[in-house]
Design an enzyme around this catalytic site. Structure first.
Site, PDB file in Angstrom:
ATOM      1  N   ALA A 158      25.483  -3.742 -70.731  1.00 34.60           N
ATOM      2  CA  ALA A 158      26.817  -3.473 -71.259  1.00 34.60           C
ATOM      3  C   ALA A 158      26.798  -2.488 -72.413  1.00 34.60           C
ATOM      4  CB  ALA A 158      27.480  -4.775 -71.695  1.00 34.60           C
ATOM      5  N   THR A 159      25.709  -2.465 -73.193  1.00 39.47           N
ATOM      6  CA  THR A 159      25.635  -1.496 -74.292  1.00 39.47           C
ATOM      7  C   THR A 159      25.722  -0.075 -73.751  1.00 39.47           C
ATOM      8  OG1 THR A 159      24.433  -2.909 -75.842  1.00 39.47           O
ATOM      9  CG2 THR A 159      24.118  -0.536 -76.066  1.00 39.47           C
ATOM     10  N   ASN A 206      32.940 -12.168 -78.242  1.00 34.85           N
ATOM     11  CA  ASN A 206      31.639 -12.802 -78.054  1.00 34.85           C
ATOM     12  C   ASN A 206      31.280 -13.803 -79.146  1.00 34.85           C
ATOM     13  OD1 ASN A 206      31.568 -10.216 -79.488  1.00 34.85           O
ATOM     14  ND2 ASN A 206      29.392 -10.611 -79.764  1.00 34.85           N
ATOM     15  N   SER A 266      27.787  -7.118 -67.868  1.00 29.46           N
ATOM     16  CA  SER A 266      26.342  -7.272 -68.057  1.00 29.46           C
ATOM     17  C   SER A 266      25.852  -8.424 -67.196  1.00 29.46           C
ATOM     18  CB  SER A 266      26.020  -7.548 -69.523  1.00 29.46           C
ATOM     19  OG  SER A 266      24.635  -7.775 -69.700  1.00 29.46           O
ATOM     20  N   THR A 290      16.097   6.639 -61.092  1.00 31.07           N
ATOM     21  CA  THR A 290      15.866   5.804 -59.916  1.00 31.07           C
ATOM     22  C   THR A 290      16.516   4.438 -60.102  1.00 31.07           C
ATOM     23  OG1 THR A 290      13.764   6.909 -59.471  1.00 31.07           O
ATOM     24  CG2 THR A 290      14.103   4.760 -58.449  1.00 31.07           C
ATOM     25  N   CYS A 330      23.701 -10.208 -81.027  1.00 31.75           N
ATOM     26  CA  CYS A 330      23.619  -8.749 -80.983  1.00 31.75           C
ATOM     27  C   CYS A 330      23.641  -8.123 -82.370  1.00 31.75           C
ATOM     28  CB  CYS A 330      24.769  -8.196 -80.155  1.00 31.75           C
ATOM     29  SG  CYS A 330      24.804  -8.818 -78.457  1.00 31.75           S
TER      30      CYS A 330
END
Length: 409
Positions: A73-74, A155, A203, A243, A328
């Site tokens: 998500a960052t 959050n 995420s 990739t 976080c």
């Protein structure tokens, strides 16, 4: 004995079905080929990636072609904000971004970078429950607003924003709408089509998938263009070269499929556990709820008055895995910016704990957590002058009035 884990908002364990699915794409006997390769094994991997894309899309009611794989998500948040604003500014637009003061650090840091690039960033403050009023968004919008970025579920506090109303306001002003939906996924319904949002971040590791993979949804019809952050082989429609990690991607797809199937029942179960936990801890007295009465089903943030926050965290740490603020941003050691933005005094913010429930949480865990915290609080209050003052009739407002009081109740 392992601590009781009540930190599911920080991360979740991989579901066994997710692990099994991922394992099929790792070894010599599995579908390990590069999904960008044209040969048969490569196309098997490509088909698995397409299936996972459809599974994630189904969770949020999106067109699969609108999903871009990211490392989490960052990265998704950075691609949404920097990608949208840099393209807008290259076209002579994009003077302002509107966001919340209680957003995830990845959004706030991306906004700070945009400020360094010349963009005006307006940060909105929530009410005491952590909710930003749509009227505040409307008042902040300008003719040159390019993007509004607000999370669906906070959050740290579980506060839920009215995404649909804010999206309508943004669009009426000619701006895009980005939503960080990381904490909502698998706990509350998400419908990008009904909401009309242009960008949305997810995420995997917050919903029982692997770490290291996420998704940015971008509106597919009409196609929303972004400036890429990563350049190379042109994967993901040129937006995210590199990739594709097939094993992580199929893991996220499986996690989203499981979350969609379990959502209504799991949300109701978590709400019941959260209510049991809240009532048990509020009974201690001098405990403040940081956030709304309801909010998201899995997050509960409480401030324990008349105790030293670090002492409380140390006392319970060996028995109970909870967070003091957000994982976080916890490394800073400073009071939670989210709680400060809500008007919580620093001393109470330091004495706040975030409990977050998940699939492994039980009534027995909740009752044990209440007992562990209660014992610690009683021990610490036994030598607290503030507790004696509270018992003598002083309110939390009065006790913490000299410490950035912004409306304690």
């Amino acid at each position: 004995m392992a601590p009781i884990y009540l930190d599911y908002a920080a991360t979740t364990p991989c579901d066994p079905a997710v692990i099994a699915r991922m394992s099929a794409f790792l070894g010599e006997e599995g579908a390990f080929a590069n999904p960008s390769s044209a040969h048969g094994p490569g196309q098997v991997a490509a088909q698995a990636v397409a299936r996972a894309r459809a599974q994630v899309a189904a969770l949020i009611n999106a067109e699969p072609e609108g999903l871009v794989w990211t490392s989490g998500a960052t990265e998704a948040n950075n691609l949404a904000l920097l990608g949208a604003l840099r393209l807008a500014r290259a076209r002579g637009r994009g003077g302002q971004v509107v966001t919340g003061a209680t957003e995830h650090p990845s959004v706030l840091a991306a906004c700070a970078q945009l400020e360094r690039e010349g963009v005006k960033v307006t940060r909105l403050f929530p009410d005491a429950g952590g909710v930003i009023a749509p009227e505040a968004v409307a008042a902040a919008l300008r003719d040159d607003t390019a993007l509004v970025s607000l999370m669906h579920v906070n959050n740290e506090t579980g506060a839920v924003q009215d995404v649909a109303a804010m999206t309508a306001l943004a669009h009426a002003a000619g701006a895009l709408m980005h939503v960080d939906a990381v904490q909502a996924a698998g706990r509350l319904p998400i419908d990008v089509t009904d909401w009309g949002v242009d960008l949305l971040s997810l995420s995997a590791h917050k919903l029982y998938g692997p770490k290291g993979v996420g998704v940015l949804y971008r509106r597919a019809r009409p196609l929303l263009r972004l400036a890429p952050l990563v350049h190379g082989g042109g994967q993901e429609q040129g937006l995210r070269s590199g990739t594709l990690a097939t094993h992580q991607i199929v893991g996220m797809g499986e996690a989203c499929a499981l979350a969609a199937a379990r959502l209504p029942e799991e949300a109701a179960r978590l709400y019941a556990l959260k209510t049991r936990l809240r009532e048990g801890l509020l009974a201690l007295g001098a405990v403040q709820l940081n956030g709304p009465e309801q909010g998201a089903p899995h997050i509960l943030n409480l401030a324990f008055g008349c105790v030293h926050g670090e002492a409380l965290a140390e006392d319970i740490g060996a028995q109970l895995a909870v967070s003091a603020g957000s994982a976080c941003s916890a490394v800073s050691g400073k009071p939670s910016p989210v709680l400060r933005a809500m008007g919580v005094p620093d001393a109470l913010a330091h004495a706040s704990l975030r409990f977050s429930l998940g699939r492994g949480s039980t009534e027995r865990d909740v009752d044990a957590a209440v007992e562990i915290v209660s014992r610690a609080v009683h021990r610490l209050r036994a030598c607290s002058p503030l507790w004696r003052d509270f018992q003598a009739g002083a309110s939390l407002r009065a006790l913490y009035a000299g410490d950035r009081d912004h409306g304690l109740v």
